[in-house]
Design a protein around this motif. Sequence first.
Motif, PDB file in Angstrom:
ATOM      1  N   GLY A   1       0.780  -1.226   0.000  1.00 54.43           N
ATOM      2  CA  GLY A   1       0.000   0.000   0.000  1.00 54.43           C
ATOM      3  C   GLY A   1       0.809   1.271   0.000  1.00 54.43           C
ATOM      4  N   LEU A   2       2.118   1.148   0.175  1.00 55.63           N
ATOM      5  CA  LEU A   2       2.952   2.340   0.187  1.00 55.63           C
ATOM      6  C   LEU A   2       3.168   2.814  -1.249  1.00 55.63           C
ATOM      7  CD1 LEU A   2       4.435   3.884   2.508  1.00 55.63           C
ATOM      8  CD2 LEU A   2       6.518   2.726   1.774  1.00 55.63           C
ATOM      9  N   PRO A   3       3.004   4.104  -1.519  1.00 55.56           N
ATOM     10  CA  PRO A   3       3.206   4.591  -2.892  1.00 55.56           C
ATOM     11  C   PRO A   3       4.614   4.307  -3.400  1.00 55.56           C
ATOM     12  CG  PRO A   3       2.198   6.289  -1.512  1.00 55.56           C
ATOM     13  CD  PRO A   3       2.614   5.183  -0.593  1.00 55.56           C
ATOM     14  N   ARG A   4       4.733   4.157  -4.706  1.00 52.92           N
ATOM     15  CA  ARG A   4       6.047   3.854  -5.283  1.00 52.92           C
ATOM     16  C   ARG A   4       7.045   4.968  -4.999  1.00 52.92           C
ATOM     17  NH1 ARG A   4       6.266   1.759 -11.371  1.00 52.92           N
ATOM     18  NH2 ARG A   4       5.177   0.051 -10.284  1.00 52.92           N
ATOM     19  N   TRP A   5       6.565   6.233  -4.996  1.00 53.41           N
ATOM     20  CA  TRP A   5       7.495   7.340  -4.748  1.00 53.41           C
ATOM     21  C   TRP A   5       8.080   7.250  -3.334  1.00 53.41           C
ATOM     22  CZ3 TRP A   5       6.805  10.492  -0.631  1.00 53.41           C
ATOM     23  CH2 TRP A   5       5.514  10.651  -0.112  1.00 53.41           C
ATOM     24  N   ALA A   6       7.308   6.709  -2.386  1.00 52.90           N
ATOM     25  CA  ALA A   6       7.819   6.573  -1.024  1.00 52.90           C
ATOM     26  C   ALA A   6       8.926   5.519  -0.963  1.00 52.90           C
ATOM     27  CB  ALA A   6       6.682   6.223  -0.076  1.00 52.90           C
ATOM     28  N   THR A   7       8.760   4.444  -1.723  1.00 55.00           N
ATOM     29  CA  THR A   7       9.813   3.431  -1.782  1.00 55.00           C
ATOM     30  C   THR A   7      11.077   4.012  -2.401  1.00 55.00           C
ATOM     31  OG1 THR A   7       8.129   1.705  -2.026  1.00 55.00           O
ATOM     32  CG2 THR A   7      10.385   1.129  -2.620  1.00 55.00           C
ATOM     33  N   ARG A   8      10.905   4.801  -3.451  1.00 55.09           N
ATOM     34  CA  ARG A   8      12.068   5.450  -4.063  1.00 55.09           C
ATOM     35  C   ARG A   8      12.691   6.463  -3.110  1.00 55.09           C
ATOM     36  NH1 ARG A   8       9.271   6.515 -10.017  1.00 55.09           N
ATOM     37  NH2 ARG A   8       9.432   4.351 -10.768  1.00 55.09           N
ATOM     38  N   LEU A   9      11.856   7.140  -2.346  1.00 55.45           N
ATOM     39  CA  LEU A   9      12.385   8.069  -1.344  1.00 55.45           C
ATOM     40  C   LEU A   9      13.205   7.317  -0.308  1.00 55.45           C
ATOM     41  CD1 LEU A   9      12.466  10.963  -0.181  1.00 55.45           C
ATOM     42  CD2 LEU A   9      10.406  10.375   1.127  1.00 55.45           C
ATOM     43  N   GLY A  10      12.731   6.124   0.081  1.00 57.21           N
ATOM     44  CA  GLY A  10      13.504   5.307   1.013  1.00 57.21           C
ATOM     45  C   GLY A  10      14.864   4.935   0.457  1.00 57.21           C
ATOM     46  N   LEU A  11      14.908   4.628  -0.833  1.00 51.44           N
ATOM     47  CA  LEU A  11      16.191   4.339  -1.476  1.00 51.44           C
ATOM     48  C   LEU A  11      17.077   5.577  -1.479  1.00 51.44           C
ATOM     49  CD1 LEU A  11      18.130   2.592  -3.116  1.00 51.44           C
ATOM     50  CD2 LEU A  11      16.821   3.198  -5.171  1.00 51.44           C
ATOM     51  N   GLY A  12      16.501   6.722  -1.828  1.00 50.89           N
ATOM     52  CA  GLY A  12      17.272   7.959  -1.813  1.00 50.89           C
ATOM     53  C   GLY A  12      17.776   8.301  -0.419  1.00 50.89           C
ATOM     54  N   LEU A  13      16.956   8.002   0.584  1.00 48.12           N
ATOM     55  CA  LEU A  13      17.350   8.234   1.973  1.00 48.12           C
ATOM     56  C   LEU A  13      18.579   7.403   2.328  1.00 48.12           C
ATOM     57  CD1 LEU A  13      16.451   9.570   4.693  1.00 48.12           C
ATOM     58  CD2 LEU A  13      15.167   7.477   5.131  1.00 48.12           C
ATOM     59  N   PHE A  14      18.558   6.150   1.935  1.00 49.97           N
ATOM     60  CA  PHE A  14      19.693   5.268   2.209  1.00 49.97           C
ATOM     61  C   PHE A  14      20.933   5.713   1.442  1.00 49.97           C
ATOM     62  CE2 PHE A  14      21.940   1.380   0.607  1.00 49.97           C
ATOM     63  CZ  PHE A  14      22.699   1.170   1.749  1.00 49.97           C
ATOM     64  N   ILE A  15      20.777   6.026   0.157  1.00 50.06           N
ATOM     65  CA  ILE A  15      21.929   6.436  -0.653  1.00 50.06           C
ATOM     66  C   ILE A  15      22.534   7.728  -0.106  1.00 50.06           C
ATOM     67  CG2 ILE A  15      22.636   7.269  -2.928  1.00 50.06           C
ATOM     68  CD1 ILE A  15      20.634   5.330  -4.150  1.00 50.06           C
ATOM     69  N   GLY A  16      21.664   8.696   0.258  1.00 53.89           N
ATOM     70  CA  GLY A  16      22.158   9.958   0.801  1.00 53.89           C
ATOM     71  C   GLY A  16      22.921   9.771   2.101  1.00 53.89           C
ATOM     72  N   THR A  17      22.424   8.865   2.959  1.00 50.81           N
ATOM     73  CA  THR A  17      23.112   8.593   4.218  1.00 50.81           C
ATOM     74  C   THR A  17      24.411   7.833   3.977  1.00 50.81           C
ATOM     75  OG1 THR A  17      20.935   8.457   5.273  1.00 50.81           O
ATOM     76  CG2 THR A  17      22.804   7.668   6.532  1.00 50.81           C
TER      77      THR A  17
ATOM     78  N   LEU B   1      17.702  14.292   6.460  1.00 53.32           N
ATOM     79  CA  LEU B   1      16.782  14.414   7.595  1.00 53.32           C
ATOM     80  C   LEU B   1      15.393  14.797   7.110  1.00 53.32           C
ATOM     81  CD1 LEU B   1      16.052  14.561  10.586  1.00 53.32           C
ATOM     82  CD2 LEU B   1      17.008  16.889  10.635  1.00 53.32           C
ATOM     83  N   ALA B   2      15.320  15.745   6.178  1.00 53.60           N
ATOM     84  CA  ALA B   2      14.025  16.130   5.606  1.00 53.60           C
ATOM     85  C   ALA B   2      13.376  14.940   4.908  1.00 53.60           C
ATOM     86  CB  ALA B   2      14.216  17.285   4.619  1.00 53.60           C
ATOM     87  N   ALA B   3      14.165  14.165   4.160  1.00 58.93           N
ATOM     88  CA  ALA B   3      13.626  12.985   3.492  1.00 58.93           C
ATOM     89  C   ALA B   3      13.120  11.973   4.508  1.00 58.93           C
ATOM     90  CB  ALA B   3      14.701  12.351   2.603  1.00 58.93           C
ATOM     91  N   GLY B   4      13.841  11.826   5.618  1.00 57.87           N
ATOM     92  CA  GLY B   4      13.401  10.916   6.666  1.00 57.87           C
ATOM     93  C   GLY B   4      12.090  11.339   7.288  1.00 57.87           C
ATOM     94  N   VAL B   5      11.896  12.643   7.456  1.00 60.19           N
ATOM     95  CA  VAL B   5      10.641  13.162   8.002  1.00 60.19           C
ATOM     96  C   VAL B   5       9.486  12.888   7.040  1.00 60.19           C
ATOM     97  CG1 VAL B   5       9.413  15.296   8.595  1.00 60.19           C
ATOM     98  CG2 VAL B   5      11.734  14.914   9.444  1.00 60.19           C
ATOM     99  N   VAL B   6       9.718  13.119   5.758  1.00 60.65           N
ATOM    100  CA  VAL B   6       8.673  12.871   4.755  1.00 60.65           C
ATOM    101  C   VAL B   6       8.300  11.392   4.735  1.00 60.65           C
ATOM    102  CG1 VAL B   6       8.103  12.965   2.300  1.00 60.65           C
ATOM    103  CG2 VAL B   6       9.378  14.841   3.347  1.00 60.65           C
TER     104      VAL B   6
END
Length: 313
Positions: free
Chosen positions: A99-115, A146-151
Amino acid sequence: MHAVASRFARVRALELSPAAFRRVALAAALALWIVVATGAAVRLTGSGLGCEHWPGCTAGNPFPQKGYHSVVEFSNRVVAFVTICLTLAAWVAARRTPGLPRWATRLGLGLFIGTLAQAPLGYITVKLKLHPLIVMTHLLLSMVVLAAGVVLLLEALGLELGHAPAFVSRRFQRLWLGFAAATFALILSGTFATAAGPHSGGDHVRRFGTFSTSLHVHAYVVAAFTLTGACAFAWLGVRAHWFTPRLLRVAQVALGLLALQILLGEIQYRTHLPWPLVLAHVAVSAAVWAFVVALAVLFVRPLAPLAPTRIGE
């Protein structure tokens, strides 16, 4: 072989509940805030070269051996490693949450890559002997992730609690986005002031620019930030009767943190920048940034429990 394949198939089929994903996203967001504070402690105590090697602290030994500077730097590396693991867990959890939108999954990937990008950036920082621009990039990247993590956390809450239609006008949404931009500009100008000030990273680190110039620029950005924030919070005050008590509490916490940040900034300037106060100022700034981003998201994509029954104009 068949048993191993079946086990991997069960792992791939594993699904997380919205509540479980929310807990993982919360842990990642908190870690992203903590690593900002520990990174600031490294710079403010002049411990940036406490560990002269990377990823180990000293040649032939990964652990600190040279006093408290190396302990401070090594502790930050440990926190950063834990944060990388938690953002990786958040991305994997996002992929396993129905149920999680695809953009949220991509955001999770971006969060990991950024960290994860902070690790090679840390190596470059050590090799370049704490060049101010690289150190500043470290902090600014931390604020972005951090902003991505909040979103991502808010989207996890939305999956668990539901979303509601936006209840504020596009004009106010743009005003709050402008306030968010002013908040980031304030953080950016603060990094320049720190790079030019007495806490640039230690006696062995050259300062970047002149402190008086950076301080004046920071003061102008503070003025723009205060003006934008005053307009945004004044609008909230006028329309407060349209807001649920929970959303008002979120806004009140953001306003309280903002007032604390301003107070700490004034006190630290008048007391000649003692590093513990500067550290508190940085930590509160990161918290203000997180809450400003959170409210910007909530005004565009509100959570159902926070949405008012009466819609604004």
